[in-house]
Scaffold this active site. Structure first.
Site, PDB file in Angstrom:
ATOM      1  N   SER A   1       3.184   2.748  -4.819  1.00  0.00           N
ATOM      2  CA  SER A   1       4.532   2.276  -4.485  1.00  0.00           C
ATOM      3  C   SER A   1       5.387   3.408  -3.946  1.00  0.00           C
ATOM      4  O   SER A   1       5.255   4.556  -4.373  1.00  0.00           O
ATOM      5  CB  SER A   1       5.182   1.691  -5.748  1.00  0.00           C
ATOM      6  OG  SER A   1       6.563   1.497  -5.546  1.00  0.00           O
TER       7      SER A   1
ATOM      8  N   GLY B   1       8.898  -1.182   1.503  1.00  0.00           N
ATOM      9  CA  GLY B   1       7.928  -0.084   1.427  1.00  0.00           C
ATOM     10  C   GLY B   1       8.454   1.229   1.987  1.00  0.00           C
ATOM     11  O   GLY B   1       7.796   2.253   1.903  1.00  0.00           O
TER      12      GLY B   1
ATOM     13  N   THR C   1      11.338  -7.239  -6.703  1.00  0.00           N
ATOM     14  CA  THR C   1      12.478  -6.321  -6.651  1.00  0.00           C
ATOM     15  C   THR C   1      12.954  -6.144  -5.215  1.00  0.00           C
ATOM     16  O   THR C   1      14.032  -5.596  -4.995  1.00  0.00           O
ATOM     17  CB  THR C   1      12.120  -4.965  -7.285  1.00  0.00           C
ATOM     18  OG1 THR C   1      10.799  -4.640  -6.920  1.00  0.00           O
ATOM     19  CG2 THR C   1      12.230  -5.018  -8.794  1.00  0.00           C
TER      20      THR C   1
ATOM     21  N   GLU D   1      -0.290  -5.572  -0.205  1.00  0.00           N
ATOM     22  CA  GLU D   1       0.996  -5.108   0.336  1.00  0.00           C
ATOM     23  C   GLU D   1       1.832  -6.244   0.910  1.00  0.00           C
ATOM     24  O   GLU D   1       1.298  -7.145   1.549  1.00  0.00           O
ATOM     25  CB  GLU D   1       0.737  -4.134   1.486  1.00  0.00           C
ATOM     26  CG  GLU D   1       0.998  -2.685   1.189  1.00  0.00           C
ATOM     27  CD  GLU D   1       2.454  -2.324   0.947  1.00  0.00           C
ATOM     28  OE1 GLU D   1       3.350  -3.140   1.201  1.00  0.00           O
ATOM     29  OE2 GLU D   1       2.706  -1.210   0.492  1.00  0.00           O
ATOM     30  N   ASP D   2       3.142  -6.170   0.702  1.00  0.00           N
ATOM     31  CA  ASP D   2       4.041  -7.170   1.304  1.00  0.00           C
ATOM     32  C   ASP D   2       4.836  -6.585   2.465  1.00  0.00           C
ATOM     33  O   ASP D   2       5.560  -7.325   3.129  1.00  0.00           O
ATOM     34  CB  ASP D   2       5.037  -7.703   0.263  1.00  0.00           C
ATOM     35  CG  ASP D   2       6.098  -6.680  -0.057  1.00  0.00           C
ATOM     36  OD1 ASP D   2       5.725  -5.507  -0.328  1.00  0.00           O
ATOM     37  OD2 ASP D   2       7.293  -7.007  -0.015  1.00  0.00           O
TER      38      ASP D   2
ATOM     39  N   ASN E   1      11.381   4.290  -8.900  1.00  0.00           N
ATOM     40  CA  ASN E   1      11.642   3.543 -10.139  1.00  0.00           C
ATOM     41  C   ASN E   1      10.423   2.737 -10.592  1.00  0.00           C
ATOM     42  O   ASN E   1      10.546   1.878 -11.468  1.00  0.00           O
ATOM     43  CB  ASN E   1      12.813   2.580  -9.916  1.00  0.00           C
ATOM     44  CG  ASN E   1      14.095   3.315  -9.542  1.00  0.00           C
ATOM     45  OD1 ASN E   1      14.569   4.144 -10.299  1.00  0.00           O
ATOM     46  ND2 ASN E   1      14.656   3.025  -8.387  1.00  0.00           N
TER      47      ASN E   1
HETATM   48  P1  B16 Z   1      13.452   3.316  -4.793  1.00  0.00           P
HETATM   49  P2  B16 Z   1       7.218  -0.588  -2.720  1.00  0.00           P
HETATM   50  C1  B16 Z   1       9.632   0.297  -2.041  1.00  0.00           C
HETATM   51  O1  B16 Z   1       8.724  -0.134  -3.008  1.00  0.00           O
HETATM   52  C2  B16 Z   1      10.542  -0.838  -1.611  1.00  0.00           C
HETATM   53  O2  B16 Z   1       9.803  -1.831  -0.945  1.00  0.00           O
HETATM   54  C3  B16 Z   1      11.582  -0.305  -0.690  1.00  0.00           C
HETATM   55  O3  B16 Z   1      12.451  -1.339  -0.269  1.00  0.00           O
HETATM   56  C4  B16 Z   1      12.363   0.801  -1.403  1.00  0.00           C
HETATM   57  O4  B16 Z   1      13.335   1.346  -0.555  1.00  0.00           O
HETATM   58  C5  B16 Z   1      11.372   1.880  -1.840  1.00  0.00           C
HETATM   59  O5  B16 Z   1      10.394   1.300  -2.675  1.00  0.00           O
HETATM   60  C6  B16 Z   1      12.044   2.994  -2.600  1.00  0.00           C
HETATM   61  O6  B16 Z   1      12.503   2.499  -3.817  1.00  0.00           O
HETATM   62  O7  B16 Z   1      14.802   3.320  -4.182  1.00  0.00           O
HETATM   63  O8  B16 Z   1      13.353   2.536  -6.084  1.00  0.00           O
HETATM   64  O9  B16 Z   1      12.846   4.702  -4.932  1.00  0.00           O
HETATM   65  O10 B16 Z   1       7.311  -1.838  -1.911  1.00  0.00           O
HETATM   66  O11 B16 Z   1       6.539   0.570  -1.999  1.00  0.00           O
HETATM   67  O12 B16 Z   1       6.701  -0.803  -4.110  1.00  0.00           O
HETATM   68 MG    MG Z   2       6.501  -3.794  -1.219  1.00  0.00          MG
END
Ligand code: B16
Ligand code: MG
Length: 218
Positions: A113, A45, A16, A168-169, A117
């Protein structure tokens, strides 16, 4: 001893990260802010609000609080359009097999995460049932690199940080795991995730034995 794996979601279980990039890019274009995939690395992240702050700083722009809220809402609605099309075919290589191996060997599994979402995405790709504990952007006040998301994950499992490994990426996510006192395995490229002690491109071919060996040497 390794007892649990805490997975980041975006860029680790599903890609995503690319959908986030497309949605931020659309907003950046509207605001006439140059925004590249390289810039997007810094948003991996990072919470939605902090990502918008980063973008505005990048373009040297200020917007009203109302426009800020509106931008967050629109970015997320574009992102949700992408998610709505996701299926189990979007699960990254080797992830399903590795989750099954962990479950069969009684290793505990949690999600850590930043995404609000996260549950929706796991539901779409049919992986929710693997996760005993699910910590996401709805439950934490301090986003990565703060350690909260991973500490809450360990707490939810009733384990101490040294019994967990994080996948983690994102740069902020690796830092968050280290700040939590946890070992972190980077998913992606070693030159991007240079602060990670160990980096793998994906989960293809990963076994419990390999994981335990890596964990011991870190
Ligand atoms: P949302 P992770 C993070 O997910 C994404 O890497 C980051 O790009 C995004 O802004 C953040 O979640 C918030 O996501 O807008 O869906 O609340 O990598 O921590 O799984
Ligand atoms: Mg990530």
């Amino acid at each position: 001893m390794l007892k649990a794996c805490i997975f980041d979601l975006d860029g680790v279980i599903v890609d995503t990260a690319h959908f986030h990039f497309l949605a931020w890019k659309r907003l950046a274009d509207e605001l006439a802010i140059p925004f590249t995939e390289e810039d997007n690395e810094h948003l991996k992240g990072v919470s939605r609000i902090d990502s918008l702050h980063f973008l505005l700083k990048l373009g040297n722009k200020t917007i009203s609080p109302e426009a800020f809220e509106d931008a967050l809402y629109r970015k997320n609605s574009w992102f949700l359009d992408y998610i709505a099309q996701m299926t189990p075919a979007d699960i990254l290589g080797g992830v399903s097999e590795f989750l099954a191996l962990l479950q069969a060997s009684s290793h505990r599994i949690a999600l850590g995460s930043a995404s609000k979402n996260a549950r929706l995405i796991l539901d779409r790709v049919g992986l929710t049932h693997y996760f005993e504990v699910l910590i996401d952007g709805n439950q934490i006040a301090k986003a990565k690199p703060a350690p909260d998301v991973f500490l809450k994950g360990a707490e939810g499992l009733g384990l101490s940080p040294d019994e967990c490994v994080v996948f983690e990426d994102g740069i902020a996510g690796i830092e968050a795991a280290h700040n939590a006192g946890m070992k972190a395995i980077g998913i992606g490229k070693p030159d991007v995730l240079h602060m990670a002690k160990y980096v793998i491109p994906n989960f293809e071919g990963m076994t419990i034995e390999k994981l335990e060996n890596i964990f011991e040497t870190m």
